[in-house]
Design a protein around this motif. Structure first.
Motif, PDB file in Angstrom:
ATOM      1  N   PHE A  15       0.800  -1.214   0.000  1.00  0.00           N
ATOM      2  CA  PHE A  15       0.000   0.000   0.000  1.00  0.00           C
ATOM      3  C   PHE A  15       0.836   1.268   0.000  1.00  0.00           C
ATOM      4  O   PHE A  15       0.323   2.348   0.244  1.00  0.00           O
ATOM      5  CB  PHE A  15      -0.960   0.002   1.188  1.00  0.00           C
ATOM      6  N   ASP A  16       2.132   1.160  -0.242  1.00  0.00           N
ATOM      7  CA  ASP A  16       2.976   2.350  -0.328  1.00  0.00           C
ATOM      8  C   ASP A  16       2.692   3.059  -1.644  1.00  0.00           C
ATOM      9  O   ASP A  16       2.782   2.453  -2.712  1.00  0.00           O
ATOM     10  CB  ASP A  16       4.456   1.990  -0.232  1.00  0.00           C
ATOM     11  N   PRO A  17       2.343   4.337  -1.578  1.00  0.00           N
ATOM     12  CA  PRO A  17       2.017   5.050  -2.812  1.00  0.00           C
ATOM     13  C   PRO A  17       3.246   5.211  -3.688  1.00  0.00           C
ATOM     14  O   PRO A  17       4.356   5.359  -3.205  1.00  0.00           O
ATOM     15  CB  PRO A  17       1.507   6.403  -2.316  1.00  0.00           C
ATOM     16  N   GLY A  18       3.017   5.144  -4.968  1.00  0.00           N
ATOM     17  CA  GLY A  18       4.110   5.302  -5.916  1.00  0.00           C
ATOM     18  C   GLY A  18       3.757   4.678  -7.248  1.00  0.00           C
ATOM     19  O   GLY A  18       2.640   4.188  -7.456  1.00  0.00           O
ATOM     20  N   MET A  45      -7.131  -0.576  -2.342  1.00  0.00           N
ATOM     21  CA  MET A  45      -5.734  -0.124  -2.403  1.00  0.00           C
ATOM     22  C   MET A  45      -5.658   1.360  -2.766  1.00  0.00           C
ATOM     23  O   MET A  45      -4.839   2.099  -2.217  1.00  0.00           O
ATOM     24  CB  MET A  45      -4.954  -0.955  -3.412  1.00  0.00           C
ATOM     25  N   ALA A  46      -6.497   1.802  -3.699  1.00  0.00           N
ATOM     26  CA  ALA A  46      -6.488   3.210  -4.112  1.00  0.00           C
ATOM     27  C   ALA A  46      -6.914   4.118  -2.963  1.00  0.00           C
ATOM     28  O   ALA A  46      -6.314   5.172  -2.745  1.00  0.00           O
ATOM     29  CB  ALA A  46      -7.396   3.413  -5.321  1.00  0.00           C
ATOM     30  N   LYS A  52      -1.943   8.535   1.681  1.00  0.00           N
ATOM     31  CA  LYS A  52      -0.512   8.585   1.969  1.00  0.00           C
ATOM     32  C   LYS A  52       0.289   9.269   0.867  1.00  0.00           C
ATOM     33  O   LYS A  52       1.459   9.574   1.062  1.00  0.00           O
ATOM     34  CB  LYS A  52       0.038   7.163   2.112  1.00  0.00           C
ATOM     35  N   ALA A  53      -0.297   9.473  -0.281  1.00  0.00           N
ATOM     36  CA  ALA A  53       0.446   9.926  -1.460  1.00  0.00           C
ATOM     37  C   ALA A  53       0.597  11.439  -1.501  1.00  0.00           C
ATOM     38  O   ALA A  53      -0.175  12.171  -0.912  1.00  0.00           O
ATOM     39  CB  ALA A  53      -0.258   9.450  -2.728  1.00  0.00           C
ATOM     40  N   ASP A  54       1.616  11.845  -2.235  1.00  0.00           N
ATOM     41  CA  ASP A  54       1.767  13.249  -2.584  1.00  0.00           C
ATOM     42  C   ASP A  54       2.370  13.304  -3.982  1.00  0.00           C
ATOM     43  O   ASP A  54       2.950  12.339  -4.455  1.00  0.00           O
ATOM     44  CB  ASP A  54       2.643  13.998  -1.571  1.00  0.00           C
ATOM     45  N   GLY A  55       2.156  14.396  -4.649  1.00  0.00           N
ATOM     46  CA  GLY A  55       2.666  14.531  -6.011  1.00  0.00           C
ATOM     47  C   GLY A  55       1.711  13.953  -7.043  1.00  0.00           C
ATOM     48  O   GLY A  55       0.499  13.872  -6.824  1.00  0.00           O
ATOM     49  N   TRP A  56       2.274  13.519  -8.150  1.00  0.00           N
ATOM     50  CA  TRP A  56       1.456  13.065  -9.267  1.00  0.00           C
ATOM     51  C   TRP A  56       0.611  11.821  -8.982  1.00  0.00           C
ATOM     52  O   TRP A  56      -0.451  11.661  -9.582  1.00  0.00           O
ATOM     53  CB  TRP A  56       2.308  12.872 -10.532  1.00  0.00           C
ATOM     54  N   TYR A  61      -4.817   8.080  -8.110  1.00  0.00           N
ATOM     55  CA  TYR A  61      -5.689   7.402  -7.153  1.00  0.00           C
ATOM     56  C   TYR A  61      -7.115   7.941  -7.226  1.00  0.00           C
ATOM     57  O   TYR A  61      -8.082   7.172  -7.191  1.00  0.00           O
ATOM     58  CB  TYR A  61      -5.130   7.526  -5.729  1.00  0.00           C
ATOM     59  N   THR A  62      -7.265   9.250  -7.364  1.00  0.00           N
ATOM     60  CA  THR A  62      -8.595   9.837  -7.530  1.00  0.00           C
ATOM     61  C   THR A  62      -9.243   9.315  -8.805  1.00  0.00           C
ATOM     62  O   THR A  62     -10.425   8.942  -8.814  1.00  0.00           O
ATOM     63  CB  THR A  62      -8.496  11.373  -7.569  1.00  0.00           C
ATOM     64  N   TYR A  63      -8.485   9.268  -9.882  1.00  0.00           N
ATOM     65  CA  TYR A  63      -8.970   8.775 -11.176  1.00  0.00           C
ATOM     66  C   TYR A  63      -9.391   7.308 -11.078  1.00  0.00           C
ATOM     67  O   TYR A  63     -10.434   6.911 -11.606  1.00  0.00           O
ATOM     68  CB  TYR A  63      -7.846   8.958 -12.191  1.00  0.00           C
TER      69      TYR A  63
END
Length: 123
Positions: A15-18, A45-46, A52-56, A61-63
């Motif tokens: 589940f680490d964003p990237g 998962m999204a 936790k995510a930042d940036g692009w 994830y929203t999409y």
């Protein structure tokens, strides 16, 4: 001389964003056209990764979350319209719509670019 203690590098978790997480969710959505239940795993998962995510990756994830819910709405409409026959054609259209959104997302992920309009109902 003493050697400094080095911390082992931890591998990214599920589940680490990237980039790899974003790609995995798109792949789970595509596999769901055959298996069915993998899209629910991708949705969970999204949701977890978006916080936790930042940036692009945030736009992806929203999409992805919107792809699931909008696709579900389109599929329900197609199911209702199946009574008069047109829904069967709409099921194919919904599947194509989902594939196009996933391919578009995978291409943007490969370029490490954000989705331009993640809240769109179209592609």
């Amino acid at each position: 001389m003493s050697d400094p203690v080095t911390q082992p590098q931890s591998e990214p978790g599920l589940f680490d964003p990237g980039r790899s997480n974003v790609q995995l969710i798109y792949i789970l959505y595509l596999v769901s056209l055959v298996v069915g239940v993998t899209s629910i795993v991708g949705l969970i998962m999204a949701y977890i990764s978006r916080g936790k995510a930042d940036g692009w990756p945030v736009s992806h994830y929203t999409y992805q979350i919107r792809t699931f819910w909008i696709g579900l709405v389109y599929a329900l409409i197609a199911g209702v319209l199946s009574v008069i026959g047109i829904g069967i054609i709409l099921f194919f259209a919904v599947a194509i719509w989902g594939v196009v959104r996933c391919v578009k997302g995978l291409q943007a992920t490969g370029r490490r670019q954000a989705i331009a309009n993640p809240s769109t109902w179209w592609v």
